[in-house]
Design a protein around this motif. Structure first.
Motif: not given
Length: 199
Positions: A25-45
């Motif tokens: 029997t094969l099993y996948e690793l169960p996963a719950q999607a992460l909630d998208p983070a609040a984009h309050g800070s600017s990303w530096n690229g």
């Protein structure tokens, strides 16, 4: 102490593990999607490459590990992960970073696209162990952020998660691994984003 059916796994170089009955029997690793983070800070690229974790011995395989007694790793009979443990963790982390959304420049480990920083890791634990007569899923990942141009170590940390299991059923054990992996992924994503925003 009653245990699920387990077989001793011999990790001698060049030797196969104890053959198991079919079907497996094969099993996948169960996963719950992460909630998208609040984009309050600017990303530096900064572009981030996520490498597949390094692992050795039984941790580099697909059998579901259990340690009923200290220093005596064994495997659950008749079951396997659907992929190797390092690949399961890599895929979970990729999904977590994409769900979170704060690092848009994310490069897969097998891609030839250049990246500014690489996240390297060593898988140190991916097994259940017995505490108070019941299994507990344990994950441990040692992580390093490396500047790809200078090869300078930017930051490092050990991430560890434990998830108690309410029964000895393999389904319950697998679900516990999924919950532990979800928490580890959330913690690692937050840590990585904070380190790169300070870069």
């Amino acid at each position: 102490m009653p245990l699920l059916a387990i077989v001793i796994a011999f990790a001698l170089p060049g030797c196969n593990l104890v053959p198991e009955r079919t079907p497996v029997t094969l099993y996948e690793l169960p996963a719950q999607a992460l909630d998208p983070a609040a984009h309050g800070s600017s990303w530096n690229g900064t572009a981030l490459r996520l490498a597949t974790p390094d692992a050795s011995g039984l941790l580099d395989g697909a059998r579901i590990l259990v340690v009923p007694m200290p220093n005596q790793p064994q495997v659950y009979a008749g079951v396997r992960w659907a992929d190797t443990m390092p690949q399961l963790i890599r895929n979970r982390l990729l999904d977590a970073f994409q769900d979170d959304g704060r690092i848009p420049s994310l490069v897969h480990a097998d891609s030839n696209v250049s990246a500014d920083v690489e996240l390297l890791s060593d898988l140190r634990s991916f097994h259940s162990r017995y505490r108070n007569g019941l299994p507990e899923a344990t994950l441990r990942l040692d992580v390093r952020l490396i500047d790809t141009r200078s090869q300078r170590l930017l930051a490092s940390r050990r991430f560890t998660q434990h998830q108690p299991v309410g029964s000895e059923s393999i389904d319950a054990v697998v679900d516990a691994f999924g919950m532990a992996a979800d928490r580890l992924a959330r913690e690692l994503v937050d840590w990585t984003v904070n380190r790169l925003e300070d870069r």
